[in-house]
Design an enzyme around this catalytic site. Sequence first.
Site, short mmCIF file in Angstrom:
data_model
loop_
_atom_site.label_atom_id
_atom_site.label_comp_id
_atom_site.label_asym_id
_atom_site.label_seq_id
_atom_site.Cartn_x
_atom_site.Cartn_y
_atom_site.Cartn_z
N SER A 98 0.83 -1.21 0.00
CA SER A 98 0.00 0.00 0.00
C SER A 98 0.86 1.26 0.00
CB SER A 98 -0.92 0.02 1.22
OG SER A 98 -1.75 -1.10 1.26
N1 SAH Z 1 -1.05 -4.88 4.06
C1 SAH Z 1 -0.33 -5.15 2.83
C2 SAH Z 1 -1.16 -4.72 1.63
C3 SAH Z 1 -1.27 -5.82 0.66
S1 SAH Z 1 -2.49 -5.62 -0.59
C4 SAH Z 1 1.04 -4.52 2.83
O1 SAH Z 1 1.35 -3.73 3.72
O2 SAH Z 1 1.85 -4.83 1.93
C5 SAH Z 1 -3.81 -6.63 0.03
C6 SAH Z 1 -3.47 -8.06 0.33
O3 SAH Z 1 -4.68 -8.71 0.73
C7 SAH Z 1 -2.93 -8.88 -0.84
O4 SAH Z 1 -1.71 -9.45 -0.47
C8 SAH Z 1 -4.00 -9.95 -1.06
O5 SAH Z 1 -3.47 -11.19 -1.49
C9 SAH Z 1 -4.63 -10.05 0.31
N2 SAH Z 1 -5.98 -10.60 0.36
C10 SAH Z 1 -7.02 -10.41 -0.49
N3 SAH Z 1 -8.10 -11.07 -0.06
C11 SAH Z 1 -7.75 -11.70 1.10
C12 SAH Z 1 -8.44 -12.55 2.01
N4 SAH Z 1 -9.71 -12.91 1.84
N5 SAH Z 1 -7.76 -13.00 3.09
C13 SAH Z 1 -6.47 -12.66 3.30
N6 SAH Z 1 -5.77 -11.87 2.46
C14 SAH Z 1 -6.40 -11.39 1.37
#
Ligand code: SAH
Length: 222
Positions: free
Chosen positions: A70
Amino acid sequence: MFTTTNWKEDPKFAGQRKKLVAELRSKGISSELVLKAIGALPRQNFFPKDFEQFVYRDAAFPIGLGQTISQPLTVAFQTQLLQVRENMKVLEIGTGSGYQCAVLAMLGANVYSIEILKGLLTTAVKVLKNLDIPAQVFLGDGTLGLPAQAPFDRILVTAGAPNVPQTYIQQLKVGGILVIPVGDSEKDQKMLRIIKTAENETRTEVFGNFQFVPLKGVNGWQ
Ligand code: SAH
């Protein structure tokens, strides 16, 4: 706040990070604790190799498998809304790179984080371990929450949801806070802060527009 003396880095990163913190402050982030956590954490460790010049830009960046780390402003904004205090039990949905998870741990929270993609989780676990950051990470569908560890003081969702999964409200303590981006479109969400004011009562505040990758899973975008 969590601290360590083991982190060594190229001094150029320290300068870039300081500038990023000043930029976040100028864009309206006012929580000194959040700024301090971001100012201490080596974001380059959570970044794909060979993209050094992008590490401290205020932008999201691809981390593989169609996902992103993000934007720093988004991380700061969500963390600020969450009002984390030391020793709180915090659930994060979407470990991704592990960066947001690490910011929460820096604030002294007991962090539980769920990721649905194994490939990302494996890397995040290594990075967090390398920095000695205490957090418990789980592979699975985060839209189910983490019933075995509930209730939580705080729940933070870092992917865009079509609506608010009731699982999260159920797994919050009374007085607890859920921060979640919600929108009809997979590409445009409003940031919601939902406070569980009583066992069957919540209060919702609506903040600005954001663009997150979609929250998949049983209670997300299928
Ligand atoms: N917090 C992360 C942001 C990653 S983007 C950071 O700091 O890098 C969002 C993430 O949510 C992705 O890695 C995606 O694979 C995950 N995601 C999407 N749906 C999900 C679910 N149902 N359960 C767990 N993770 C999920």
